[in-house]
Every structure is written in C-alpha cells, then in structure tokens.
Design an enzyme around this catalytic site. Structure first.
Site, PDB file in Angstrom:
ATOM      1  N   LYS A 157      -7.418   3.942   3.945  1.00 18.59           N
ATOM      2  CA  LYS A 157      -6.135   3.763   4.629  1.00 18.59           C
ATOM      3  C   LYS A 157      -5.444   5.115   4.772  1.00 18.59           C
ATOM      4  O   LYS A 157      -5.414   5.903   3.817  1.00 18.59           O
ATOM      5  CB  LYS A 157      -5.261   2.805   3.804  1.00 18.59           C
ATOM      6  CG  LYS A 157      -3.950   2.409   4.475  1.00 18.59           C
ATOM      7  CD  LYS A 157      -3.147   1.489   3.543  1.00 18.59           C
ATOM      8  CE  LYS A 157      -1.916   0.931   4.225  1.00 18.59           C
ATOM      9  NZ  LYS A 157      -1.076   0.136   3.294  1.00 18.59           N
TER      10      LYS A 157
ATOM     11  N   SER B 126       0.612  -4.043   5.750  1.00 15.30           N
ATOM     12  CA  SER B 126       0.444  -2.871   6.594  1.00 15.30           C
ATOM     13  C   SER B 126      -1.010  -2.405   6.709  1.00 15.30           C
ATOM     14  O   SER B 126      -1.346  -1.702   7.658  1.00 15.30           O
ATOM     15  CB  SER B 126       1.291  -1.721   6.049  1.00 15.30           C
ATOM     16  OG  SER B 126       0.797  -1.307   4.789  1.00 15.30           O
TER      17      SER B 126
ATOM     18  N   SER C 113       0.492  -5.408   1.199  1.00 10.01           N
ATOM     19  CA  SER C 113      -0.247  -4.741   2.275  1.00 10.01           C
ATOM     20  C   SER C 113      -1.761  -4.685   2.118  1.00 10.01           C
ATOM     21  O   SER C 113      -2.466  -4.343   3.062  1.00 10.01           O
ATOM     22  CB  SER C 113       0.276  -3.320   2.461  1.00 10.01           C
ATOM     23  OG  SER C 113       1.452  -3.374   3.216  1.00 10.01           O
TER      24      SER C 113
HETATM   25  N1  GLN Z   1       4.924  -6.134   4.465  1.00 15.15           N
HETATM   26  C1  GLN Z   1       5.633  -5.515   3.374  1.00 15.15           C
HETATM   27  C2  GLN Z   1       6.675  -4.574   3.897  1.00 15.15           C
HETATM   28  O1  GLN Z   1       6.763  -4.415   5.074  1.00 15.15           O
HETATM   29  C3  GLN Z   1       4.672  -4.853   2.453  1.00 15.15           C
HETATM   30  C4  GLN Z   1       4.322  -3.471   2.801  1.00 15.15           C
HETATM   31  C5  GLN Z   1       3.335  -2.850   1.860  1.00 15.15           C
HETATM   32  O2  GLN Z   1       2.823  -3.512   0.964  1.00 15.15           O
HETATM   33  N2  GLN Z   1       3.114  -1.564   2.043  1.00 15.15           N
HETATM   34  O3  GLN Z   1       7.427  -4.001   3.140  1.00 15.15           O
END
Ligand code: GLN
Length: 510
Positions: A85, A160, A184
């Site tokens: 990532k 994400s 994410s």
């Molecule tokens: N979807 C969550 C957010 O937007 C988690 C993001 C993440 O785990 N980096 O904060």
C-alpha cells in the site's frame, strides 16, 4: 509463459508458492514474471497499482534465487512477491499516499516492514492505490483515480486499502500490506473476498508508515488464505526499536494457530457474538452468510454466546473526533517546505512562507482530507478541546473497558466485518456520513488497540463477497487465527473450493 501454467501458478496460495520455490519447482524470478504478466493484463480494468517496481522486484528475485541455489537457509515466504500500500515508504520507489501533495517524493529510507520483507526475500511488485492519506472507505478519494472491484468493476473495492485488496483478489499479487486506522485492511478484505488482518496496536512496527492517526494506525497483512496472513504477520511482526509504540518481544505464534485451526476442532473455544454489531442496519444477505458461518463454528465444537458491549454505540462518534484531531496534527508537516509539492503564491500576493504553505495545501490536498483537517483543528481548538476531544477520549476508555469485560467471559468476539457488501461508485461520495457509517464494525478494534481479522464468508444475494470478523484480546493475535482458519476450511468443504471460484477473471484470458 504458457497461459494455463501462469494462471495455475498465480492462483496458488503464498504458502504453496513458497513450498514450490523451496523444492526448486519454480524460481522467484518466474513468480515475479508471472505476476507481472497478470498485472499488465488486469490493470486496465482494475487499476490497483499507483506505481510498478518490476526492475527492483526482478533484482530481488534473482538474489533470493541465488541464495536458494547456494543452499542458504530460507525464510518461510522466501521468493514470494508482494504488493505494498502506498501509505508505506519504500526506498527508491515513489511514495505518495495517493495525494498530489507528495507527488514525486522518493523516500530515502525503507519502513521497518519493508526492511523485514527484503531480508526474508519477498520481491516488491509495486505500490497500491488508496484513499488519499488512507482517509475513506472506497478508494474514491485517491488523487490518481479509482480502483475497480475485481468481482464487479461497477463497484468499489472498499477503502482505504482498495488497491492492495483488489490486487490480491485479482491474482496480481499473492500477498499485500495494508494499513488499518479504522478498517482500511478489513473492510476492503470483506468487499473483495480476501483475508485482512489488523494486528494488535504495537504488534507490527509503524516506522515508515505515513502517519494518519498515530494512536490508531496499524500495518497488517492482506492475502487469499488465513495461513498466508499468519505467515506474513510473523514475517513483519515483533519489536522494533525505531517505533516507540512497538511492543516488546517477538510476534505471537500465529502460523501454528492457523495450522491448528485447519483441523476444524474448536472444542473449548468460547465465541461472543457482539449484540450491538448485528441485525438492524446490516444487509440481509450479510446477516444470512454471517449466521451460516456461526453455525459452522458451533458444529466444530465452539460454544457461541451473545454478548453486549454497550459503549460500542458511541465508537463511530468518538473515532470521527479522535481520528481527525490526529490527522490535523500529523498532516501539518506537508507545508511545501520539505517534501513533494510546492505552490508559490500568484503575482500580486506576497511571496511569504505562510502564503506559500497556504497555496501548497490548497492545491495539494483533496476535499476529504481538507474536511478532516478542519474537523480536527476545530475539535482541538481552545475552548472546545474538553468538550470534543476530551469527551471522545473518555468514550474511548469506556470502549476499552467494554472489551476487557467481554474477554473475561469469552475467548474471541465475532461480528460481520461491514454492514454491506461492496457498493457502487458514487453511491456514497456525496454523503460523507453514509461513507463514515460503513466503518461501524471495524472502528471499535482500532479504538481498543485489539487485533481483528476479516475472513471471506461466501457471497451475498447480489453476488458480492461477505466478510466475517473475529476480534481477540490485545497481544493475542494468535487467538484470531485458529477459528479463522477453521471457518475457512469448513466453508471450503461446503462449497467445494475457495470463495473466488465465483469471481469471473477475464483478464486471465479465461
Ligand atoms: N474508512 C476509515 C476512515 O476513513 C478508515 C480508514 C483507515 O483505516 N485508514 O477513516
């Protein structure tokens, strides 16, 4: 390479690839080449990668092939390629966090997890797409375009870490790394029929992970099988003196736990179904698959009870105060001075440092990142700090206590990973709250610092995969892997094969 041979090769698990490599049946170079071919064929439809690093990967592959030929001792995943990532820094490979503000930044150092992967002989194929600075649940907030879900390219891969999950689901890579601040790794796992793990906070070094919300961020594995995630987490886990929040000691014995789980005997294991994270608000197709999976657990001897964690209803609210507060502080470093983009004020506007920073940040950050910086700055501002940030921290403590109490009664907790299956592009981009609600079942583990895994639990009525989540006590990541591997084995027997047998893969030429 012959197409059928190539397809058979990339569909193996990472553990199987490693075995073949050790037995001399396939070289690491061949594994890299096979995946490079699939990536080239798949990317026009999927767009999982922001940057490819095949030259470096081939060099790494040749080096590990030479080691094998020389009879040197090999790590458990030696020779197996991996995708990373783009939230994790890689020496010599552009790292942007999918933001314009870091465009062109080539890190001068490796994250600890990358150093460990290189030492273990895993060639790095490239950097995967994400929501800008890991902020989002669909990968639609990337500054470099969407990633498509391999199961249905009209749908998001989750976020994400949509790029890592899509790459692994599409057979572009057998393994990937993600970062998980509020889900994410796990939610994209659920959306793409892959396995994703958020380790215990501090269990895997964050040195070289681009900071989003430092008290919640955690690097973790993405794979197609439970055993593969265990192997990867053991490879990257354990204490790191470069990370002050890193836990002492080595990683728990997760591979042994996964192998034990594959025997499908769960006698003596007590599983708690989280009352607050089921039923209302969860899609019917998701609940159906979840309940069937629970029946498998019971059939394998586990004792299943319902359990209440009453403060979880405040988790989403607390997260969306604590996380943006930390985001606003962490992202202050992108000021046009040190890395990436610099935008000078236009003519007529004084060329001061403050103006340069303002123009750089205005041009470099996307809307979602700006929204969170503003929310966080407000929550931390004088006069509001106690009411917002202070209260959220108190709620966080109550949630930690809820988990502690629950783990006095049960060994492991369970709930669906996400309330829905993968949604269509554009469905939630106009309504940030709807997007935030998608994290309801993943956020609690981050707030409490406890480990959690998402395992595929079949497909819903809409033909899209469903994720089953286990949550274990702090530092007991091994406890996740046994029931997860048992469930995976039971479902494989029921369906006569892995979940991805229901996915069409036109990019493989099939
Ligand atoms: N979807 C969550 C957010 O937007 C988690 C993001 C993440 O785990 N980096 O904060």
């Amino acid at each position: 390479m012959d197409k059928n041979m190539r397809n058979d090769l990339v569909k193996l698990s990472a553990a199987q690839m490693a075995e073949k490599f050790k037995a001399g049946e396939v070289s690491s170079r061949e594994l890299v080449d096979a995946h490079a071919e699939v990536i080239e064929a798949a990317e026009p439809a999927i767009n999982a990668f922001l940057k490819l690093s095949f030259d470096q990967a081939r060099e790494q592959a040749d080096a590990i092939d030479a080691k094998r030929a020389a009879g040197e001792e090999l790590a458990s995943l030696a020779g197996v390629p991996i995708a990373i990532k783009d939230m994790i820094v890689t020496k010599g490979i552009e790292t942007t966090a999918a933001s314009k503000i870091l465009e062109g930044w080539v890190p001068p150092y490796d994250a600890t997890v990358i150093t460990r992967l290189k030492k273990a002989g895993l060639p790095i194929l490239g950097k995967t797409n994400l929501d800008e600075f890991a902020q989002g649940s669909s990968t639609e907030h990337s500054a470099y375009g969407n990633t498509q879900n391999p199961w249905d390219t009209d749908r998001v891969p989750g976020g994400s870490g949509g790029g890592s999950a899509a790459a692994v689901a599409a057979f572009e890579a057998p393994l990937a790394l993600g970062t998980d601040t509020g889900g994410s790794i796990r939610q994209p796992g659920a959306f793409t029929g892959t396995v994703g793990v958020k380790p215990t906070y501090g269990g895997v070094s964050r040195f070289g992970a681009i900071a989003m919300a430092s008290s919640l961020d955690q690097i973790g594995p993405v794979s197609r099988t439970v055993l593969d995630s265990a192997l990867l987490q053991e490879t990257i886990g354990g204490h790191d003196p470069h990370d002050s929040t890193s836990l002492p000691g080595s990683a728990p014995a997760m591979v042994a736990a996964a192998r034990e789980g594959a025997k499908r005997d769960l006698k003596g294991l007590k599983v708690g179904l989280i009352k607050e994270l089921s039923g209302e608000g969860f899609q019917e197709g998701v609940s159906k698959r979840f309940n069937e999976a629970v029946e498998h657990l019971t059939a394998m001897g586990a004792e299943v009870v319902e359990i209440s964690l009453p403060n979880l209803k405040y988790a989403l609210g607390a997260y969306y105060i604590i996380m943006p507060s930390e985001v606003s502080s962490n992202l202050a470093r992108y000021d046009g001075m040190r890395y990436g983009l610099r935008v000078m004020p236009p003519e007529g506007v004084p060329a001061t440092a403050a103006n340069m920073m303002a123009y750089t940040r205005e041009a470099g950050f996307g809307d979602e990142v700006k929204r969170r910086i503003i929310l966080g700055t407000y929550a931390l501002s004088a006069g509001y700090y106690d009411a917002w940030y202070g209260s959220a921290q108190k709620v966080r403590t109550l949630i930690i206590e809820d988990f502690k109490k629950a783990f006095e009664k049960v060994d492991v907790l369970a709930c669906p990973t996400s309330p829905s299956t993968a949604f269509k592009f554009g469905e939630k981009t106009k309504d940030p709250l709807a997007m935030y609600l998608d994290d309801i079942a993943t956020i609690p583990a981050n707030l409490a610092g406890v480990p959690a895994i998402s395992v595929p639990a079949g497909v819903s009525d809409d033909g899209m995969p469903v994720g089953f989540q286990f949550i274990a006590p702090q530092t007991r990541d091994d406890v996740l892997y046994k029931p997860a591997a048992a469930l995976e084995a039971a479902l494989e027997e029921q369906w006569n094969g892995p979940v991805w047998q229901w996915m069409n893969t036109p990019w493989l030429g099939e």
